[in-house]
Design an enzyme around this catalytic site. Structure first.
Site, PDB file in Angstrom:
ATOM      1  CB  CYS A 299      -0.989  -0.018   1.161  1.00  0.00           C
ATOM      2  SG  CYS A 299      -0.245   0.051   2.804  1.00  0.00           S
ATOM      3  CG  HIS A 357      -4.865   1.073   3.460  1.00  0.00           C
ATOM      4  ND1 HIS A 357      -4.097   0.333   2.590  1.00  0.00           N
ATOM      5  CD2 HIS A 357      -5.789   1.717   2.694  1.00  0.00           C
ATOM      6  CE1 HIS A 357      -4.545   0.506   1.356  1.00  0.00           C
ATOM      7  NE2 HIS A 357      -5.563   1.351   1.397  1.00  0.00           N
ATOM      8  CG  ASP A 380      -6.527   3.039  -1.495  1.00  0.00           C
ATOM      9  OD1 ASP A 380      -5.382   2.709  -1.867  1.00  0.00           O
ATOM     10  OD2 ASP A 380      -7.105   2.486  -0.546  1.00  0.00           O
ATOM     11  CG  ASP A 422     -19.779   0.416  14.410  1.00  0.00           C
ATOM     12  OD1 ASP A 422     -19.014   1.377  14.627  1.00  0.00           O
ATOM     13  OD2 ASP A 422     -21.020   0.529  14.322  1.00  0.00           O
ATOM     14  CD  GLU A 458      -1.804  18.656   9.030  1.00  0.00           C
ATOM     15  OE1 GLU A 458      -2.893  19.257   8.953  1.00  0.00           O
ATOM     16  OE2 GLU A 458      -0.931  18.714   8.141  1.00  0.00           O
TER      17      GLU A 458
END
Length: 726
Positions: A299, A357, A380, A422, A458
């Site tokens: 990634c 990721h 992405d 969740d 940051e």
């Protein structure tokens, strides 16, 4: 003419940015040569260093070329000059006007400013529309009169987006941010876990020779271009379209893309993802192999290469890390995790959570969605799920994620789940669920990027998500059927959970937490602490089951390499701290340098069968490699400089077959090594190398140390090197 031939032909006709063309016919006015005024234009357009062979400018801003004619005079009263720009089969002509202002705001214009005209030369200021396609343009000159027309192929130039221009859709007003997100060729990647963040520098390399050409070639070999060249050129005015095309082209799953992904197994037929330190080597290898995929990426490699290409094309971009990133395979915004009653994590879910990721944020306006979605967009390139039939994700507005507007196009639901899904944690026994809880906070535990003008992270978390109301679910203790699913890449986060006895009258139960003492380091003991608090009014007999498993940052855990269990007696209201230690000898044979450890504890009440789960994941730090640059970290271009690299054996044992390797794109040719058959505790292995940079910018010098005692454990060190032209 295809892109490669176009570039080659242009280079054959260029010498120090001046193109020489013979005159034609016997007419009295002929073009002698053209000066593209590269030094002046690149400073004005903020494109210094992007290319040594061709002029690079930004759309919507005038650039200057100088025409030199033969000794015979050009008379503008009898002959007019017409410039023509061509992109593929599309072209537009622009008569040269005498004016100090853009004469055609909606199209291309060419002006000679008052006072710039010389009897034998002309300084012409060419300006493209703000909505111009990104790409390489051919430029032609026509000299026309009532009786004749003479045409000259003047040369080529590259046109990029213009984030300095207010009317451009990638406009970014803050100069400091443009320096960081467009001009800076250096970045920091954040990896590991949110409790133990590791940093590694990355050289984006946009000023390395050939990188600009590779980025342009990426557009030329895309499926969109091959399918319909004119449509592709027309749509290249839009950064939304450009980012979508480039995102898909960074991975090779659907096209002639740059990188092939691999997350497990051997990497002998390519480069292990952790060994890359910059984008230039990857882009050079892709071009030199005639667009064959480079092996291998993960990634952060996919994202860093995408960031390089987008910065080159003029779109402000930054690399972003999401810690505890969810991969929601079925789109229900729920991530299921399964554990055994012994605390072992099980690979039974289609969903997964990656310890970290990495993706890219690109800055642009969104007229297609509405101004409320302007700003940073998630793009992405890691091939996880298909979007509209291809492995591409985004550009998804960060504002849509924050607003939880899951109906917004461009994969908003998938990105939202990555940062705010969740987790449903289930304890399983004999194919039945015997414990369950819902965790609404662990996913997207921290989201960060490199700070402007600083290597510190940051925190962007509040840009993506608002605070959720806790939804701590009670455990169910009656056996429930378990829905079995295929293997995945799950992961557990640190958590603090409560289990309540399910009775007609709910009574206080147990609270369990799991923590790691200190920062675990390879070769040292790992200290764990399980804290159990009894909130009930009676004493309890408990069984503690603790398990440790090794896993990759995005993969399923392996079998437990360490287990322990014991009976625990706890009094009413008492809080017990149960200390545990994992010795180096218990993990060194299974732990690789980039692995992560998953530890989970299940506490069971012997009488009530109540079970409570707590889990933790952490990365293990490696000993440091020291890299020292002679005279400091700033070096002069094309001047030799010495770097001293060394590793001290801080382990308590002798290391056999020690190897110290040094490499650096743009600084060193190939790899250089130092070897020692035996490295005693406290001894040093070192390598002195001579470095020389051929281009300005920020480079990364990388060193690795390995030994035969544990071949999978590799220590790495990085040092950024600023190259100046002074």
């Amino acid at each position: 003419m295809d892109y490669k031939q176009q570039t080659m032909d242009y280079k054959q006709h260029t010498q120090q940015n001046i193109c020489v063309f013979p005159g034609t016919g016997n007419d009295h006015c002929r073009l002698k040569y053209v000066n593209f005024e590269v030094a002046e234009n690149t400073i004005s357009h903020e494109t210094q260093g992007l290319s040594k062979d061709i002029l690079v400018v930004r759309r919507g801003k005038p650039f200057k070329i100088t025409l030199m004619f033969t000794s015979d005079l050009w008379d503008p009263r009898t002959e007019r000059l017409v410039l023509e720009v061509c992109l593929g089969n599309m072209s537009e002509k622009m008569p040269v006007q005498f004016s100090d202002k853009c004469s055609n705001p909606g199209g291309w214009s060419a002006n000679i400013y008052h006072g710039d005209m010389h009897l034998q030369s002309g300084a012409i200021h060419i300006c493209s529309p703000v909505l111009s396609a990104v790409g390489m343009y051919d430029l032609f000159l026509h000299i026309e009169s009532s009786y004749h027309r003479r045409s000259y192929a003047v040369g080529s130039f590259v046109l990029l987006c213009n984030p300095w221009l207010k009317d451009d859709s990638v406009y970014m007003p803050q100069t400091s941010k443009l320096e960081e997100y467009i001009k800076s060729d250096y970045g920091q990647l954040y990896m590991g876990s949110h409790l133990n963040i590791s940093m590694r520098p990355w050289s984006f390399g946009q000023y390395e020779p050939g990188v600009l050409e590779a980025c342009l070639q990426l557009l030329q070999v895309s499926p969109q271009h091959h399918s319909d060249k004119n449509s592709d050129y027309i749509r290249r005015v839009d950064p939304v379209y450009i980012s979508k095309v480039i995102c898909a082209m960074v991975n090779c799953n659907d096209d002639l893309g740059i990188l092939k992904g691999k997350w497990q197994g051997t990497y002998k037929d390519g480069v292990k993802p952790t060994e890359w330190s910059g984008s230039a080597d990857i882009l050079h290898q892709w071009v030199s192999s005639k667009c064959r995929p480079v092996r291998y990426g993960q990634c952060w490699v996919f994202a860093s290469v995408l960031c390089t290409v987008m910065r080159v094309l003029g779109v402000p971009s930054r690399v972003v890390t999401v810690f505890n990133a969810a991969h929601d395979g079925n789109g229900n915004l729920k991530i299921e995790e399964y554990y055994s009653t012994k605390g072992e994590k099980l690979s039974l879910s289609k969903d997964s959570i990656w310890n970290f990721h990495v993706w890219v944020e690109c800055w642009m306006r969104r007229p297609d969605l509405g101004e409320e979605f302007d700003g940073w967009q998630v793009v992405d390139p890691t091939p996880q799920e298909k979007s509209a039939g291809i492995y591409s994700c985004g550009p998804c507005p960060v504002a849509a994620i924050l607003q939880r507007d899951l109906g917004t196009p461009y994969d908003t639901g998938f990105v939202y789940a990555s940062v705010d899904a969740d987790i449903i944690r289930l304890i399983v026994r004999n194919g039945q669920v015997v414990g369950r809880m819902e965790d609404t906070k662990s996913v997207g535990q921290m989201i960060c990027t490199k700070s402007v003008n600083s290597d510190k992270p940051e925190n962007l978390t509040e840009s993506y998500k608002r605070e959720k109301i806790p939804m701590m679910g009670s455990f169910a203790y009656e056996p429930m059927p378990m829905m079995m699913s295929s293997a995945c890449e799950p992961n557990a986060m640190r958590m603090r959970c409560k289990a309540l006895e399910v009775k007609e009258e709910m009574s206080a139960g147990l609270e369990v937490s799991l923590s790691i003492n200190g920062e675990p380091t390879v070769g040292e003991e790992i200290a764990l602490c399980v804290t159990v608090t009894n909130y009930s009014s009676g004493s309890r007999v408990l069984m503690e089951h603790l398990s440790a498993q090794v896993k990759g940052y995005n993969s399923s855990p392996q079998e437990s390499f360490w287990k322990t269990h014991k009976e625990v007696h706890i009094k009413p209201g008492q809080a017990l701290m149960l200390q545990h230690t994992i010795l180096p000898s218990q993990y060194e044979s299974v732990l690789a340098g980039d692995d992560i450890v998953n530890v989970a504890v299940v506490i069971k009440d012997v009488r009530t069968k109540e079970r409570v789960l707590a889990a933790q994941e952490f990365s293990i730090s490696s000993p440091k490699i020291t890299i020292e640059i002679e005279g400091g970290d700033s070096v002069h271009m094309k001047k030799d400089c010495t770097a001293q690299v060394f590793f001290i054996n801080t382990f308590k044992k002798t290391l056999n077959g020690a190897v110290l390797t040094v490499e650096g794109s743009g600084l060193l040719q190939g790899k250089q090594e130092a070897r020692l058959a035996v490295l005693q505790p406290g001894d040093k292995i070192e390598k002195k190398v001579s470095i020389m940079a051929n281009s300005p910018g920020t480079k990364v010098l990388m060193a690795t140390f390995s030994h035969s005692n544990s071949p999978s454990v590799v220590c790495r060190g990085f040092q950024k090197v600023s190259v100046t032209t002074d």
